[in-house]
Design an enzyme around this catalytic site. Structure first.
Site, PDB file in Angstrom:
ATOM      1  N   GLU A  47      24.857  55.752  70.131  1.00  5.23           N
ATOM      2  CA  GLU A  47      25.719  54.766  70.801  1.00  5.23           C
ATOM      3  C   GLU A  47      26.871  54.342  69.913  1.00  5.23           C
ATOM      4  OE1 GLU A  47      26.974  52.786  72.989  1.00  5.23           O
ATOM      5  OE2 GLU A  47      25.779  53.271  74.716  1.00  5.23           O
ATOM      6  N   ASP A  97      31.097  57.569  80.640  1.00  5.16           N
ATOM      7  CA  ASP A  97      32.406  57.165  81.170  1.00  5.16           C
ATOM      8  C   ASP A  97      33.150  58.417  81.632  1.00  5.16           C
ATOM      9  OD1 ASP A  97      32.032  54.438  80.329  1.00  5.16           O
ATOM     10  OD2 ASP A  97      32.297  55.184  78.291  1.00  5.16           O
TER      11      ASP A  97
HETATM   12  C1  LIG Z   1      29.003  53.868  81.376  1.00 11.97           C
HETATM   13  S1  LIG Z   1      27.928  53.521  80.057  1.00 11.97           S
HETATM   14  C2  LIG Z   1      26.382  54.175  80.589  1.00 11.97           C
HETATM   15  C3  LIG Z   1      25.211  53.527  79.898  1.00 11.97           C
HETATM   16  C4  LIG Z   1      23.815  54.053  80.268  1.00 11.97           C
HETATM   17  N1  LIG Z   1      23.624  55.442  79.936  1.00 11.97           N
HETATM   18  C5  LIG Z   1      23.505  53.816  81.731  1.00 11.97           C
HETATM   19  O1  LIG Z   1      23.167  54.779  82.418  1.00 11.97           O
HETATM   20  O2  LIG Z   1      23.582  52.665  82.184  1.00 11.97           O
HETATM   21  C6  LIG Z   1      28.458  54.683  78.832  1.00 11.97           C
HETATM   22  C7  LIG Z   1      27.904  54.376  77.436  1.00 11.97           C
HETATM   23  O3  LIG Z   1      28.266  55.436  76.558  1.00 11.97           O
HETATM   24  C8  LIG Z   1      28.674  54.915  75.311  1.00 11.97           C
HETATM   25  N2  LIG Z   1      29.604  55.906  74.733  1.00 11.97           N
HETATM   26  C9  LIG Z   1      30.832  56.236  75.211  1.00 11.97           C
HETATM   27  N3  LIG Z   1      31.402  57.189  74.463  1.00 11.97           N
HETATM   28  C10 LIG Z   1      30.496  57.488  73.480  1.00 11.97           C
HETATM   29  C11 LIG Z   1      30.514  58.383  72.375  1.00 11.97           C
HETATM   30  N4  LIG Z   1      31.573  59.165  72.153  1.00 11.97           N
HETATM   31  N5  LIG Z   1      29.434  58.427  71.581  1.00 11.97           N
HETATM   32  C12 LIG Z   1      28.365  57.611  71.804  1.00 11.97           C
HETATM   33  N6  LIG Z   1      28.295  56.738  72.831  1.00 11.97           N
HETATM   34  C13 LIG Z   1      29.346  56.672  73.647  1.00 11.97           C
HETATM   35  C14 LIG Z   1      29.306  53.575  75.652  1.00 11.97           C
HETATM   36  O4  LIG Z   1      29.266  52.683  74.548  1.00 11.97           O
HETATM   37  C15 LIG Z   1      28.452  53.099  76.819  1.00 11.97           C
HETATM   38  O5  LIG Z   1      27.363  52.295  76.388  1.00 11.97           O
END
Ligand SMILES: C[S@@+](CC[C@H](N)C(=O)[O-])C[C@H]1O[C@@H](n2cnc3c(N)ncnc32)[C@H](O)[C@@H]1O
Length: 298
Positions: A47, A97
């Site tokens: 994360e 995302d």
């Molecule tokens: C839209 S949220 C989805 C969270 C969770 N997986 C869910 O299903 O509710 C996307 C998550 O990915 C993390 N994230 C985005 N880009 C990332 C990266 N390059 N490496 C690690 N985590 C990342 C963000 O901090 C966020 O918590």
């Protein structure tokens, strides 16, 4: 701290087997459930969000989970630094995302070099399991996956009777379509250009002849080579010694740290990363120290 991996300190690559990884675990609900259901299996959560990491660590502690770990790092570099090829059983990506604007596509976790690395680290026979509600992101990912030629691809829709997270249950009840994409690795992926960072065992201090040019390097951006940028923000004096605040961007991995310059009896100086700054020791960092040493000593 139980469950927390300080990637700058630990021995790499990780030796945890069998291991599965979730990228971007958010509130951690999915990952904690997996870890509780499969105590014989190791899980790693990656994360960027500090709040998500804090929450997960609390749950790890409260539940006494010894098979669940997390790291705060961009997913690409976590896979690059921490894991070896063919070492991961399953990689979960739940609702990443989608970065729907065209100019943001390069931030996608499934862009070609990102997916290439995941495919390398995946065990042959293992799977990347992606869940998304975003059809254009799904189509983009399908296209990239096909171009790598490494996967058997299976696409399904998530049914209400499947084990769901709180959000999934809510979205399905609102009539949203949720897609589940499985990419099973059947052969190594085709090579694609990708950023590389090399770790080194040790960083060596660098000699600086004098400090007369120190004011000239402050606040300047030095492009040492393609993919390596150094900036020195400011300097503090401590008798004849100096402490510099520096930022190094190596590819898109950035480190902020202090550089210590110590006066020697011989009259010259020795420059090193301050022992109070924890850094990932990389070839680029050594290059930056050497560059700065030369720049100052001119
Ligand atoms: C839209 S949220 C989805 C969270 C969770 N997986 C869910 O299903 O509710 C996307 C998550 O990915 C993390 N994230 C985005 N880009 C990332 C990266 N390059 N490496 C690690 N985590 C990342 C963000 O901090 C966020 O918590």
């Amino acid at each position: 701290m139980q469950g927390y991996l300080n990637y700058k300190r630990i021995e790499k690559p990780l030796r945890l087997w069998p291991l599965s990884v979730e990228i971007g675990f958010g509130n951690g609900e999915f990952l904690v459930r997996l870890a509780r259901e499969h105590p014989e299996h190791y899980f790693l959560g990656i994360e960027l969000s500090g709040i998500s990491i804090e929450k997960l660590l609390k749950r790890i502690r409260d539940l006494g989970l010894t098979n669940l770990f997390c790291v705060r790092l961009d997913a690409y570099w976590a896979f690059w630094f921490l894991l070896s090829d063919e070492s991961v059983e399953t990689i979960y990506l739940n609702y990443p995302d989608p970065w729907f604007k065209k100019r943001h596509h390069r931030r996608r976790l499934t862009r070609p070099d990102r997916l290439w690395l995941l495919a390398r680290r995946l065990r042959t026979g293992g799977e990347i399991r992606l869940r998304t509600d975003d059809r254009p992101f799904l189509d983009y990912t399908l296209e990239v996956a096909e171009s790598l030629g490494a996967f058997e691809i299976r696409l399904t829709e998530i049914r209400p009777e499947a084990p769901l997270t709180k959000y999934e249950a809510k979205w399905l009840s609102e009539g949203k379509t949720l897609y589940a994409l499985s990419l099973k690795k059947v052969r190594p992926p085709a090579e694609v250009p990708h950023p590389e960072i090399e770790e080194v065992k040790e960083l060596f201090p660098v000699r600086v002849a004098h400090l007369e040019r120190l004011p000239e390097v402050l606040q300047r951006v030095f492009r040492l080579r393609e993919g390596l940028v150094l900036k020195i923000f400011r300097a503090w004096e401590h008798g004849e010694d100096r402490l510099l605040e520096a930022l190094l961007a190596e590819e898109d991995y950035t480190q902020q740290f202090m550089i210590f310059i110590r006066k020697r009896r011989q009259g010259d100086y020795l420059m090193d990363v301050s022992p109070f700054s924890e850094v990932l020791k990389t070839r680029g960092l050594q290059e930056a120290l050497e560059f700065l040493g030369k720049e100052l000593s001119k």
